[in-house]
Design an enzyme around this catalytic site. Structure first.
Site, short mmCIF file in Angstrom:
data_model
loop_
_atom_site.label_atom_id
_atom_site.label_comp_id
_atom_site.label_asym_id
_atom_site.label_seq_id
_atom_site.Cartn_x
_atom_site.Cartn_y
_atom_site.Cartn_z
N PRO A 88 0.81 -1.04 0.08
CA PRO A 88 -0.01 -0.11 -0.02
C PRO A 88 0.82 1.38 -0.02
CG PRO A 88 -0.10 -0.91 2.19
CD PRO A 88 0.73 -2.04 1.19
N ASP A 115 3.66 1.73 -11.15
CA ASP A 115 2.72 2.31 -11.39
C ASP A 115 2.64 3.63 -10.39
OD1 ASP A 115 1.21 0.78 -12.63
OD2 ASP A 115 0.25 -0.19 -11.08
N LYS A 123 -0.81 5.06 -13.72
CA LYS A 123 -2.29 5.30 -14.17
C LYS A 123 -2.89 6.11 -13.10
CE LYS A 123 -2.97 1.49 -15.68
NZ LYS A 123 -3.52 0.10 -16.34
N GLY A 176 0.94 -1.24 -7.22
CA GLY A 176 0.65 -1.03 -5.90
C GLY A 176 -0.15 -2.17 -5.38
N GLY A 177 -0.22 -2.30 -3.96
CA GLY A 177 -1.02 -3.23 -3.41
C GLY A 177 -0.65 -4.77 -3.97
N ASP A 178 -1.52 -5.51 -4.03
CA ASP A 178 -1.39 -6.85 -4.59
C ASP A 178 -1.67 -6.85 -6.05
OD1 ASP A 178 -1.53 -9.54 -5.14
OD2 ASP A 178 -3.24 -9.99 -3.59
N ILE A 231 -5.20 -7.97 -7.34
CA ILE A 231 -6.67 -7.28 -7.00
C ILE A 231 -6.62 -5.72 -7.74
CG2 ILE A 231 -7.99 -6.08 -5.20
CD1 ILE A 231 -7.12 -8.32 -3.26
N THR A 258 -2.78 -5.84 0.09
CA THR A 258 -3.70 -4.99 -0.52
C THR A 258 -4.06 -3.85 0.21
OG1 THR A 258 -5.65 -5.02 -2.01
CG2 THR A 258 -5.89 -6.13 0.09
N ALA A 259 -4.64 -2.78 -0.45
CA ALA A 259 -5.01 -1.56 0.41
C ALA A 259 -6.05 -1.90 1.38
CB ALA A 259 -5.70 -0.63 -0.71
N MET A 285 -11.24 2.52 -5.42
CA MET A 285 -11.36 3.53 -6.68
C MET A 285 -13.11 4.00 -6.49
SD MET A 285 -9.77 1.73 -9.81
CE MET A 285 -10.07 -0.01 -9.26
#
Ligand code: SAH
Length: 270
Positions: free
Chosen positions: A17, A40, A62, A93-95, A98, A123-124, A176
């Site tokens: 994260p 990213d 992105k 980012g994260g996993d 996901i 993950t976040a 998101m």
């Protein structure tokens, strides 16, 4: 020992994260072994600092609404690097599993005969609930977790199965989702989820500029507007994220110390 990244292969690596201390040891080793690192916009600055000075680094960032490379160009860049015999790390980012567009990249590279491996990351949603001292599940109450996105393209309507999502016995982790916070809350309440269902909004989870608000479903939009600036934010809804008060001075309580002594003494006799 075989090489961690044989030349001409690609590793898709979860960068977690943001906090570099939340990186896996494997991710750190892969970053150190790469010839080139594609990353990213959501990869934390502390993680990028781990890329050795001599390693090529390429941003393929992105972020919603901002110009960036499209997925097809990213696929092509990865392929070209692998075909040039580089040891390629693609940091996400994260996993990567996901909302990471991982399958597209894997398929593209496999189709051209390039070996790809994946290193998971935190993950976040996991980082967000950890910061809140909460969980994603709750014994007896929250028996499922839904990882979902509430991202819609400009002009599109958020078209989700609200009746299925409005389940008091499951937790919703919404990626998101900050622009859709109001729609999400209205639709879930309409579909029967309690207006007072606990909700959590976390921006920049695990980073120094983290912002966290514990709220309830009917206040989700207000809380999101208040808490979120322009960083990535995640919404988590459900009983499992009900707010808890952190004791003021952990470790400083005689009661706790005595309890611990008892536990230690008891286990010494086992
Ligand atoms: N693969 C990533 C998710 C990518 S989708 C993961 O596993 O975490 C991008 C969304 O993830 C963001 O819009 C936001 O909702 C969430 N996100 C990523 N990093 C975050 C962070 N540090 N804090 C809060 N949300 C984050």
């Amino acid at each position: 020992m075989s090489e961690l990244i044989p030349p001409g292969t690609v590793w898709l690596v979860g960068a977690g994260p943001g906090d570099p201390d939340l990186l896996t040891r494997k991710a750190e080793k892969l970053i150190a072994a790469a010839d080139v690192v594609f990353y990213d916009a959501l990869v934390g600055p502390g993680v990028l600092d781990l890329i050795p000075a001599g390693t090529q680094r390429i941003s393929v960032g992105k972020r919603a609404g901002r110009h960036s490379k499209d997925q097809a160009s990213i696929n092509d860049l990865l392929l070209a690097a692998a075909q040039a015999g580089k040891r390629v790390v693609r940091l996400k980012g994260g996993d990567p599993a996901i909302f990471g567009r991982t399958t597209e990249e894997v398929d593209h590279l496999f189709a051209q005969g390039v070996p790809v491996k994946i290193c998971p990351g935190i993950t976040a949603a996991s980082a967000a609930v950890a910061s809140a001292g909460a969980s994603l599940t709750l014994r007896g109450n929250a028996r499922a977790v839904t990882f979902m996105t509430a991202h819609v393209r400009a002009g599109e309507k958020l078209d989700l199965d609200w009746a299925a999502l409005a389940d008091a016995r499951s937790t919703l982790a919404i990626y998101m989702g900050k622009a859709a916070a109001r729609d999400v809350a209205i639709n879930l309440i309409k579909a029967g989820l309690g207006a007072d269902t606990p909700a959590l909004v976390v921006e920049n989870a695990s980073l120094q500029n983290e912002r966290l608000v514990q709220t309830r479903l009917d206040l989700l939009a207000v809380a999101t507007a208040a808490a979120v600036t322009d960083g990535p934010a995640i919404l988590v809804i459900g009983d499992a994220v009900r707010g808890r008060k952190q004791p003021a001075a952990p470790g400083d309580s005689t009661v706790h110390k005595n309890a611990w002594k008892k536990i230690a003494a008891a286990s010494a006799h086992e």
